[in-house]
Design a protein around this motif. Structure first.
Motif, PDB file in Angstrom:
ATOM      1  N   ILE A 244       0.830  -1.204   0.000  1.00 59.63           N
ATOM      2  CA  ILE A 244       0.000   0.000   0.000  1.00 59.63           C
ATOM      3  C   ILE A 244       0.866   1.256   0.000  1.00 59.63           C
ATOM      4  CG2 ILE A 244      -1.682   1.328   1.322  1.00 59.63           C
ATOM      5  CD1 ILE A 244      -2.901  -1.286   2.245  1.00 59.63           C
ATOM      6  N   GLU A 245       1.924   1.234   0.841  1.00 59.48           N
ATOM      7  CA  GLU A 245       2.821   2.393   0.885  1.00 59.48           C
ATOM      8  C   GLU A 245       3.512   2.606  -0.451  1.00 59.48           C
ATOM      9  OE1 GLU A 245       5.278   1.197   4.128  1.00 59.48           O
ATOM     10  OE2 GLU A 245       4.239   2.503   5.570  1.00 59.48           O
ATOM     11  N   THR A 246       3.863   1.503  -1.118  1.00 54.94           N
ATOM     12  CA  THR A 246       4.507   1.604  -2.428  1.00 54.94           C
ATOM     13  C   THR A 246       3.561   2.232  -3.458  1.00 54.94           C
ATOM     14  OG1 THR A 246       5.829  -0.354  -1.967  1.00 54.94           O
ATOM     15  CG2 THR A 246       5.640   0.320  -4.276  1.00 54.94           C
ATOM     16  N   LEU A 247       2.281   1.857  -3.392  1.00 58.53           N
ATOM     17  CA  LEU A 247       1.305   2.389  -4.329  1.00 58.53           C
ATOM     18  C   LEU A 247       0.975   3.843  -4.038  1.00 58.53           C
ATOM     19  CD1 LEU A 247      -1.155  -0.652  -4.550  1.00 58.53           C
ATOM     20  CD2 LEU A 247       0.526   0.062  -6.254  1.00 58.53           C
ATOM     21  N   VAL A 248       0.980   4.205  -2.743  1.00 64.72           N
ATOM     22  CA  VAL A 248       0.570   5.552  -2.340  1.00 64.72           C
ATOM     23  C   VAL A 248       1.699   6.567  -2.461  1.00 64.72           C
ATOM     24  CG1 VAL A 248      -0.220   6.957  -0.378  1.00 64.72           C
ATOM     25  CG2 VAL A 248      -1.283   4.739  -0.859  1.00 64.72           C
ATOM     26  N   SER A 249       2.948   6.114  -2.314  1.00 65.71           N
ATOM     27  CA  SER A 249       4.083   7.051  -2.263  1.00 65.71           C
ATOM     28  C   SER A 249       4.172   7.986  -3.467  1.00 65.71           C
ATOM     29  CB  SER A 249       5.401   6.285  -2.083  1.00 65.71           C
ATOM     30  OG  SER A 249       5.589   5.370  -3.142  1.00 65.71           O
ATOM     31  N   PRO A 250       3.907   7.522  -4.724  1.00 67.36           N
ATOM     32  CA  PRO A 250       3.966   8.477  -5.854  1.00 67.36           C
ATOM     33  C   PRO A 250       2.901   9.553  -5.794  1.00 67.36           C
ATOM     34  CG  PRO A 250       4.090   6.194  -6.631  1.00 67.36           C
ATOM     35  CD  PRO A 250       3.668   6.150  -5.201  1.00 67.36           C
TER      36      PRO A 250
ATOM     37  N   ALA B 131       1.808  14.705  -5.450  1.00 70.28           N
ATOM     38  CA  ALA B 131       0.593  15.253  -6.045  1.00 70.28           C
ATOM     39  C   ALA B 131      -0.287  15.883  -4.985  1.00 70.28           C
ATOM     40  CB  ALA B 131      -0.165  14.143  -6.783  1.00 70.28           C
ATOM     41  N   ALA B 132      -0.465  15.182  -3.872  1.00 68.09           N
ATOM     42  CA  ALA B 132      -1.291  15.717  -2.790  1.00 68.09           C
ATOM     43  C   ALA B 132      -0.687  16.997  -2.233  1.00 68.09           C
ATOM     44  CB  ALA B 132      -1.444  14.673  -1.690  1.00 68.09           C
TER      45      ALA B 132
ATOM     46  N   SER C  58      -3.233  24.471  -7.030  1.00 63.18           N
ATOM     47  CA  SER C  58      -3.827  24.078  -5.756  1.00 63.18           C
ATOM     48  C   SER C  58      -5.349  24.086  -5.832  1.00 63.18           C
ATOM     49  CB  SER C  58      -3.374  25.022  -4.645  1.00 63.18           C
ATOM     50  OG  SER C  58      -4.016  26.279  -4.755  1.00 63.18           O
ATOM     51  N   ILE C  59      -5.972  23.328  -4.945  1.00 62.29           N
ATOM     52  CA  ILE C  59      -7.430  23.316  -4.891  1.00 62.29           C
ATOM     53  C   ILE C  59      -7.958  24.667  -4.425  1.00 62.29           C
ATOM     54  CG2 ILE C  59      -7.563  20.816  -4.535  1.00 62.29           C
ATOM     55  CD1 ILE C  59      -7.936  21.359  -1.552  1.00 62.29           C
ATOM     56  N   TYR C  60      -7.135  25.432  -3.737  1.00 60.70           N
ATOM     57  CA  TYR C  60      -7.567  26.745  -3.245  1.00 60.70           C
ATOM     58  C   TYR C  60      -7.642  27.758  -4.387  1.00 60.70           C
ATOM     59  CZ  TYR C  60      -5.881  24.268   0.867  1.00 60.70           C
ATOM     60  OH  TYR C  60      -5.646  23.312   1.820  1.00 60.70           O
ATOM     61  N   SER C  61      -6.623  27.759  -5.247  1.00 59.11           N
ATOM     62  CA  SER C  61      -6.671  28.684  -6.391  1.00 59.11           C
ATOM     63  C   SER C  61      -7.768  28.263  -7.365  1.00 59.11           C
ATOM     64  CB  SER C  61      -5.314  28.740  -7.101  1.00 59.11           C
ATOM     65  OG  SER C  61      -4.924  27.475  -7.586  1.00 59.11           O
TER      66      SER C  61
ATOM     67  N   TYR D 166      -2.585  13.408 -17.902  1.00 64.05           N
ATOM     68  CA  TYR D 166      -1.351  14.190 -17.851  1.00 64.05           C
ATOM     69  C   TYR D 166      -1.200  14.861 -16.485  1.00 64.05           C
ATOM     70  CZ  TYR D 166       2.209  15.256 -21.372  1.00 64.05           C
ATOM     71  OH  TYR D 166       3.347  15.259 -22.137  1.00 64.05           O
ATOM     72  N   CYS D 167      -2.342  15.279 -15.903  1.00 64.82           N
ATOM     73  CA  CYS D 167      -2.328  15.919 -14.587  1.00 64.82           C
ATOM     74  C   CYS D 167      -1.782  14.974 -13.530  1.00 64.82           C
ATOM     75  CB  CYS D 167      -3.744  16.364 -14.217  1.00 64.82           C
ATOM     76  SG  CYS D 167      -3.926  16.955 -12.521  1.00 64.82           S
ATOM     77  N   VAL D 168      -2.260  13.738 -13.521  1.00 65.25           N
ATOM     78  CA  VAL D 168      -1.805  12.755 -12.535  1.00 65.25           C
ATOM     79  C   VAL D 168      -0.314  12.491 -12.699  1.00 65.25           C
ATOM     80  CG1 VAL D 168      -2.038  10.369 -11.767  1.00 65.25           C
ATOM     81  CG2 VAL D 168      -4.083  11.681 -12.377  1.00 65.25           C
ATOM     82  N   ILE D 169       0.124  12.297 -13.946  1.00 68.33           N
ATOM     83  CA  ILE D 169       1.540  12.044 -14.197  1.00 68.33           C
ATOM     84  C   ILE D 169       2.381  13.271 -13.844  1.00 68.33           C
ATOM     85  CG2 ILE D 169       3.245  11.540 -15.991  1.00 68.33           C
ATOM     86  CD1 ILE D 169       1.018   9.997 -17.454  1.00 68.33           C
ATOM     87  N   GLY D 170       1.877  14.452 -14.238  1.00 71.42           N
ATOM     88  CA  GLY D 170       2.618  15.681 -13.988  1.00 71.42           C
ATOM     89  C   GLY D 170       2.786  15.985 -12.516  1.00 71.42           C
TER      90      GLY D 170
END
Length: 344
Positions: free
Chosen positions: A4-10, A14-15, A26-29, A78-82
């Motif tokens: 799980i940690e391996t999957l979440v670390s990338p 992003a977060a 950002s979610i705020y802007s 592209y957003c997720v990868i970027g």
């Protein structure tokens, strides 16, 4: 490390990017952009004597045509990868802003002698440095953007960004990694040189006004117009304002598939560079009918080959051609693509 940690670390970078108030993504802007869009559309309806209906505003902002377009799904990928690789890309910048800045300040001291310590109040010195570094960023972006629209090899990389057929804030991420890397280096060079000159003139004690570790002027740009520039909400700045500041409508013209708008409005937040360079195109008060995208793709512009592989292959071909036949190459956007309308 667990599975799980391996999957979440990338996803952690992003977060962090999405939750960082000073991030352009950002979610705020994004929330601020939505509020501005709602307010603008409501004001426009009121001025036309039409009732302000929340449901109509929601349909205008969250258009099904835009949200369900294949271009938007490609932008999301592209957003997720970027977001997962942005830190690494910036880290690959081969030049350092602080190293250049210190070197420029030291060179000016050797050539011109020590600059007398300024006697202005701290807030004046800090304000001058804040403005200088903000102008340096915007000028650096303009120079980088101009080169990418004028040099065929760079345009082939940048063309991935212009292949978006609908505009949403996700298009901010539709940038080839090599395009981002070149931008990072160009910004470092320009900000480093201007920052070094400011350091020499204002003294080391001058610091920028910041909020959330971000230049406050840059923060204003991020929250007021940066997200809306890649949207289909027509918010134009006209008159003197439109010659100084880049409105969302300015940038929508920049993305237009109409050849009349090729290579225009290349600045980020300021229109003054385009005004001085003759590349400024003022938006009309009423929204025109615009199509977005570019033609000349070998593969699907919303697929992996079209977005990631082809730009590199085409850039190498364009570079070889320019070195082999420099006199026969046209250094403008039309030399590599002439989009008659939205790419299909």
């Amino acid at each position: 490390m667990t599975v799980i940690e391996t999957l979440v670390s990338p996803l952690r970078p992003a977060a962090a990017t999405l939750l960082q108030p000073a991030s352009i993504s950002s979610i705020y802007s994004l929330g601020a952009a939505l509020m501005i869009a709602f307010a603008w559309l409501a004001l426009r309806r009121k001025r036309r004597g039409r009732p302000v209906v929340v449901k109509a505003l929601v349909r205008a902002i969250f258009s099904r045509r835009v949200l369900l377009h294949r271009s938007t799904f490609a932008d999301l990928a592209y957003c997720v990868i970027g977001l997962a690789t942005l830190g690494a890309i910036i880290g690959w910048a081969v030049v350092s802003t602080s190293w250049i800045s210190d070197g420029v300040a030291a060179s000016l001291t050797r050539c011109l002698g020590p600059h007398p310590e300024p006697h202005a109040p701290d807030f004046v010195l800090n304000g001058a440095r804040t403005l200088a570094l903000f102008l340096a960023y915007d000028l650096g972006f303009f120079i980088d953007h101009t080169l990418k629209h004028r040099i065929p090899a760079l345009w082939e990389l940048h063309k991935a960004h212009h292949s978006a057929e609908v505009l949403t804030p996700l298009v901010n991420f539709r940038v080839h990694p090599l395009d981002s890397l070149i931008l990072a280096n160009n910004l470092a060079l320009v900000i480093g040189f201007i920052g070094g000159a400011a350091q020499y003139a204002l003294g080391r004690q001058a610091v920028s006004f910041t909020l959330f570790d971000q230049n406050v002027l840059m923060l204003l740009y991020i929250y007021l117009t940066a997200q809306l520039q890649h949207s289909e909400i027509w918010i134009p700045f006209t008159g003197v304002w439109g010659r100084v500041f880049m409105s969302p409508a300015h940038h929508q013209l920049h993305h237009s598939a109409d050849p009349a708008y090729f290579n225009c409005n290349l600045g980020a937040s300021l229109a003054i560079w385009d005004w001085l360079a003759g590349s400024l195109r003022m938006p009309s008060v009423e929204p025109p009918r615009l199509a977005f995208g570019v033609s000349g793709h070998r593969h699907d512009p919303h697929g992996v080959l079209g977005l990631v592989v082809d730009p590199v292959v085409n850039a190498v071909k364009a570079l070889i051609a320019s070195l082999s036949f420099p006199a026969d190459r046209r250094s403008d956007r039309e030399s590599t693509s002439t989009p008659p309308g939205a790419a299909s």
